[in-house]
Design a protein around this motif. Structure first.
Motif, PDB file in Angstrom:
ATOM      1  N   GLY A 107      13.630  71.928  63.531  1.00 52.57           N
ATOM      2  CA  GLY A 107      13.879  70.880  62.514  1.00 52.57           C
ATOM      3  C   GLY A 107      14.978  69.857  63.328  1.00 52.57           C
ATOM      4  N   PHE A 108      15.777  70.125  63.908  1.00 53.08           N
ATOM      5  CA  PHE A 108      16.869  69.213  64.528  1.00 53.08           C
ATOM      6  C   PHE A 108      16.366  68.509  65.962  1.00 53.08           C
ATOM      7  N   ALA A 109      15.401  69.317  66.518  1.00 48.19           N
ATOM      8  CA  ALA A 109      15.035  68.908  68.007  1.00 48.19           C
ATOM      9  C   ALA A 109      14.951  67.334  68.068  1.00 48.19           C
ATOM     10  N   PRO A 110      14.011  66.504  67.300  1.00 47.62           N
ATOM     11  CA  PRO A 110      13.732  65.028  67.740  1.00 47.62           C
ATOM     12  C   PRO A 110      15.292  64.479  67.715  1.00 47.62           C
ATOM     13  N   PHE A 111      16.216  65.072  67.099  1.00 45.72           N
ATOM     14  CA  PHE A 111      17.671  64.296  67.092  1.00 45.72           C
ATOM     15  C   PHE A 111      18.789  64.672  67.991  1.00 45.72           C
ATOM     16  N   GLY A 112      18.752  66.011  68.545  1.00 41.85           N
ATOM     17  CA  GLY A 112      19.474  66.616  69.423  1.00 41.85           C
ATOM     18  C   GLY A 112      19.419  68.200  69.574  1.00 41.85           C
ATOM     19  N   GLU A 113      20.564  68.936  69.769  1.00 43.80           N
ATOM     20  CA  GLU A 113      20.432  70.182  70.060  1.00 43.80           C
ATOM     21  C   GLU A 113      21.464  70.843  68.924  1.00 43.80           C
ATOM     22  N   VAL A 114      21.131  71.831  68.387  1.00 46.00           N
ATOM     23  CA  VAL A 114      22.113  72.835  67.823  1.00 46.00           C
ATOM     24  C   VAL A 114      22.884  73.618  68.921  1.00 46.00           C
ATOM     25  N   ILE A 115      24.276  73.687  68.621  1.00 40.45           N
ATOM     26  CA  ILE A 115      24.760  74.499  69.611  1.00 40.45           C
ATOM     27  C   ILE A 115      25.255  75.619  68.859  1.00 40.45           C
ATOM     28  N   ASP A 116      25.091  76.974  69.163  1.00 38.74           N
ATOM     29  CA  ASP A 116      25.316  78.024  68.477  1.00 38.74           C
ATOM     30  C   ASP A 116      25.121  79.192  69.339  1.00 38.74           C
ATOM     31  N   THR A 117      25.210  80.622  68.814  1.00 38.01           N
ATOM     32  CA  THR A 117      25.004  81.533  69.567  1.00 38.01           C
ATOM     33  C   THR A 117      23.970  82.483  69.228  1.00 38.01           C
ATOM     34  N   THR A 118      22.717  81.775  68.919  1.00 38.49           N
ATOM     35  CA  THR A 118      21.507  82.373  68.345  1.00 38.49           C
ATOM     36  C   THR A 118      21.096  83.198  69.638  1.00 38.49           C
ATOM     37  N   GLY A 119      20.451  84.346  69.388  1.00 37.18           N
ATOM     38  CA  GLY A 119      19.943  85.228  70.603  1.00 37.18           C
ATOM     39  C   GLY A 119      21.006  86.007  71.101  1.00 37.18           C
ATOM     40  N   ALA A 120      20.546  86.561  72.241  1.00 40.84           N
ATOM     41  CA  ALA A 120      21.632  87.411  72.828  1.00 40.84           C
ATOM     42  C   ALA A 120      22.335  86.527  73.969  1.00 40.84           C
ATOM     43  N   PRO A 121      23.424  87.087  74.487  1.00 41.90           N
ATOM     44  CA  PRO A 121      24.094  85.917  75.518  1.00 41.90           C
ATOM     45  C   PRO A 121      23.036  85.931  76.575  1.00 41.90           C
ATOM     46  N   ASP A 122      23.377  84.864  77.383  1.00 41.16           N
ATOM     47  CA  ASP A 122      22.676  84.459  78.692  1.00 41.16           C
ATOM     48  C   ASP A 122      23.272  85.651  79.768  1.00 41.16           C
TER      49      ASP A 122
END
Length: 160
Positions: free
Chosen positions: A13-28
């Motif tokens: 939903g936020f992609a057209p405006f920017g990026e959500v910065i969070d810990t979604t998913g497993a660590p890289d």
């Protein structure tokens, strides 16, 4: 007055405006002797000249319903907001409509989420609803005008 309903903050939903910065998913990566998960490269900084800088903003808490009278944008650089507490905040954005904000949207972040506005994205002012109101902000430091404001003739009201 025109009314805006708050949406949950998510990547799509936020992609057209920017990026959500969070810990979604497993660590890289797992680092620091296996005791720390690194969630790598969660936002793209984008600057025209200048350099990236980290500032601290102490914002006054706001309440709902919130009256949106003005939006701003930064044509020379992206701008990231990272709360310094585990409190969500209100994120207001709008697409560009021929040099002014189009129809605004409001998102409510969850604890542990930050955001990075794309360069030139119309957005509301920093709007914490709970917590300390303290944010780390990563944005462009440099010469030249990097702020445009638009005041609405008819304010919007943002509700739950």
């Amino acid at each position: 007055m025109m009314h805006i309903t708050i949406e949950p903050l998510d990547r799509d939903g936020f992609a057209p405006f920017g990026e959500v910065i969070d810990t979604t998913g497993a660590p890289d990566k797992i680092i620091n002797q296996g005791l720390c998960g690194r969630y790598h490269d969660r936002a793209s900084l984008d600057f025209i000249e200048g350099r990236a800088g980290i500032s601290l903003f102490q914002a006054e808490l706001r309440a709902l319903p919130y009256r949106l009278e003005m939006m701003e944008r930064h044509p020379e650089g992206s701008q990231a907001f990272l709360p310094m507490s585990m409190d969500g905040f209100l994120v207001i954005v709008a697409p560009d409509d021929d040099g002014k904000p189009g129809s605004p949207r409001a998102f409510c972040s969850k604890p542990g989420q930050g955001i990075n506005f794309h360069r030139g994205t119309w957005h509301g002012v920093l709007t914490p609803l709970t917590g300390s109101g303290l944010f780390a902000v990563i944005d462009r430091i440099g010469e030249g005008a990097n702020l445009q404001e638009h005041w609405f003739e008819t304010p919007y009201v943002i509700n739950h």
